[in-house]
Design a protein around this motif. Structure first.
Motif, PDB file in Angstrom:
ATOM      1  N   ARG A 186       6.384  11.086  -6.509  1.00 22.59           N
ATOM      2  CA  ARG A 186       6.412  11.954  -7.684  1.00 22.59           C
ATOM      3  C   ARG A 186       6.759  13.382  -7.260  1.00 22.59           C
ATOM      4  NH1 ARG A 186       4.679  10.671 -12.396  1.00 22.59           N
ATOM      5  NH2 ARG A 186       3.442   8.939 -11.580  1.00 22.59           N
ATOM      6  N   LYS A 215      -2.973   7.462  -5.815  1.00 23.92           N
ATOM      7  CA  LYS A 215      -2.122   6.592  -6.647  1.00 23.92           C
ATOM      8  C   LYS A 215      -1.040   7.359  -7.390  1.00 23.92           C
ATOM      9  CE  LYS A 215      -2.349   2.937 -10.122  1.00 23.92           C
ATOM     10  NZ  LYS A 215      -3.237   2.111 -10.975  1.00 23.92           N
ATOM     11  N   ASN A 216      -1.394   8.514  -7.969  1.00 21.96           N
ATOM     12  CA  ASN A 216      -0.442   9.250  -8.806  1.00 21.96           C
ATOM     13  C   ASN A 216       0.723   9.847  -8.009  1.00 21.96           C
ATOM     14  OD1 ASN A 216       0.220  10.287 -11.526  1.00 21.96           O
ATOM     15  ND2 ASN A 216      -0.084  12.285 -10.579  1.00 21.96           N
ATOM     16  N   GLU A 221       4.235   1.780  -9.454  1.00 26.11           N
ATOM     17  CA  GLU A 221       2.888   1.253  -9.200  1.00 26.11           C
ATOM     18  C   GLU A 221       2.899   0.119  -8.185  1.00 26.11           C
ATOM     19  OE1 GLU A 221      -1.160  -0.209 -11.466  1.00 26.11           O
ATOM     20  OE2 GLU A 221       0.407   0.802 -12.601  1.00 26.11           O
ATOM     21  N   GLU A 222       3.959  -0.702  -8.218  1.00 21.11           N
ATOM     22  CA  GLU A 222       4.027  -1.829  -7.273  1.00 21.11           C
ATOM     23  C   GLU A 222       4.083  -1.342  -5.826  1.00 21.11           C
ATOM     24  OE1 GLU A 222       5.416  -3.172 -11.193  1.00 21.11           O
ATOM     25  OE2 GLU A 222       5.981  -1.471  -9.916  1.00 21.11           O
ATOM     26  N   GLU A 223       4.711  -0.183  -5.630  1.00 16.14           N
ATOM     27  CA  GLU A 223       4.808   0.356  -4.265  1.00 16.14           C
ATOM     28  C   GLU A 223       3.453   0.866  -3.784  1.00 16.14           C
ATOM     29  OE1 GLU A 223       9.533   1.543  -4.578  1.00 16.14           O
ATOM     30  OE2 GLU A 223       8.067   3.139  -4.282  1.00 16.14           O
ATOM     31  N   TYR A 224       2.712   1.500  -4.673  1.00 17.35           N
ATOM     32  CA  TYR A 224       1.333   1.891  -4.352  1.00 17.35           C
ATOM     33  C   TYR A 224       0.514   0.640  -4.042  1.00 17.35           C
ATOM     34  CZ  TYR A 224      -3.563   2.854  -5.472  1.00 17.35           C
ATOM     35  OH  TYR A 224      -4.932   2.910  -5.443  1.00 17.35           O
ATOM     36  N   GLN A 225       0.670  -0.386  -4.871  1.00 16.51           N
ATOM     37  CA  GLN A 225      -0.100  -1.625  -4.704  1.00 16.51           C
ATOM     38  C   GLN A 225       0.228  -2.316  -3.382  1.00 16.51           C
ATOM     39  OE1 GLN A 225      -2.570  -2.377  -6.900  1.00 16.51           O
ATOM     40  NE2 GLN A 225      -3.158  -3.915  -5.372  1.00 16.51           N
ATOM     41  N   ASP A 238      -9.560   6.249  -1.821  1.00 17.41           N
ATOM     42  CA  ASP A 238      -8.711   6.756  -2.904  1.00 17.41           C
ATOM     43  C   ASP A 238      -9.062   8.199  -3.210  1.00 17.41           C
ATOM     44  OD1 ASP A 238      -6.581   5.442  -4.356  1.00 17.41           O
ATOM     45  OD2 ASP A 238      -7.976   3.774  -4.619  1.00 17.41           O
TER      46      ASP A 238
END
Length: 304
Positions: A186, A215-216, A221-225, A238
């Motif tokens: 981001r 996370k942000n 989101e899949e890459e964070y996951q 986190d």
């Protein structure tokens, strides 16, 4: 001669470049700043003073001395910010990569000639011009290399987008035997709480199997996951938006057991101790005002 060797973020550190805050120069203008957090402090009149930053870096140097790490410092350039050694170069395996950085920072690379002169010149790699890459986005992790990037069509409009897709492909070609995984970060030129300047601003491994994550900081989101699954949810610390802003993920490992951290990071430091780490706490909050912290100001050359 230095025998370069870096395959991950946490193996026992033997030799490192630590930046310098000496002759840091006057407070930059807003137009001269490279990131939204620096701009925020320039506007507020709270931009860090040179003498405070020198003290913070000396505290870091003392920790290295305690653990017997050989420390190199850049040649001091007049009125030049040379704190963030990770921006200008990085080592993977036995190769030192000359980062393609913002053009007016090229002299910072030349100022580490005392190190470059004792490295085999065949091991110093200058990527092609179209490859934009900075060390804060490059995270070697054993048989993986994690890379932060931004591939949006508006890439050129972000002063905070430092590593492009060409860089990911370049590293992939250089290390075909490794899994190179990229992460869309981001970016914001104006809001430091919505900006992951580099991958190490929202992710960092510690120990042998744990990681700090925000996370942000990830656009997908899949890459964070992927990272949550890779390390395991039980091994993730986190951090929230405010902690990301304070640079909680930008600590630095001297070994799998020893982490250098900012002394005010109470929640993180307690978690690290609860998981068996030795935490070396130092003051680094003034340097943090430039959107960089402990990992940013170091460039490991040799890890055991």
């Amino acid at each position: 001669m230095i025998k370069l060797n870096v395959v991950n973020e946490t193996s026992a550190l033997k030799e490192v470049i630590l930046g310098t805050a000496q002759s840091n120069g006057p407070v930059p203008t807003i137009d001269e700043a490279y990131d939204p957090k620096s701009i925020e402090h320039i506007k507020a009149g709270t931009y860090p003073k040179e003498e405070d930053m020198i003290k913070e870096m000396e505290a870091f140097a003392q920790v290295f001395a305690k653990y017997g790490v050989k420390v190199y410092r850049p040649e001091v350039l007049q009125d030049c910010n040379q704190i963030f050694a990770r921006d200008i170069a990085f080592v993977i395996e036995d190769k030192l990569f000359h980062a393609n950085i913002l053009p007016d920072r090229e002299q910072e690379f030349e100022a580490i000639h005392n190190v470059l002169d004792i490295i085999d010149s065949n091991k110093i790699i200058r990527p092609p011009e179209e490859v934009h890459i900075e060390g804060g986005d490059v995270m070697p992790w054993n048989d993986h290399i994690f890379i932060g990037t931004y591939t949006g069509p508006d890439y050129a409009s972000y002063i905070t987008a430092r590593t492009n897709i060409e860089a990911v492909e370049f590293i992939r070609d250089m290390f075909p035997h490794k899994t190179v995984k990229s992460f869309e970060l981001r970016k914001s030129n104006t809001d430091p709480k919505e900006n992951a300047l580099h991958l190490d601003c929202c992710f960092q491994p510690v120990g042998k199997d744990k990681a700090i994550l925000h996370k942000n900081g990830f656009l997908v989101e899949e890459e964070y996951q992927y990272l949550v699954d890779f390390f395991g949810p039980e091994n993730i610390f986190d951090i929230d938006k405010e902690e990301m802003y304070q640079m909680f993920s930008n600590v630095f490992s001297i070994s799998p057991e020893v982490v250098v951290s900012e002394k005010s990071f109470t929640r993180l430091n307690n978690w690290l101790r609860d998981h068996g780490f030795t935490v070396e706490e130092i003051p680094y909050a003034e340097i943090a005002k430039q959107e960089g912290l402990l990992r940013c100001s170091t460039m490991p050359l040799v890890r055991a």
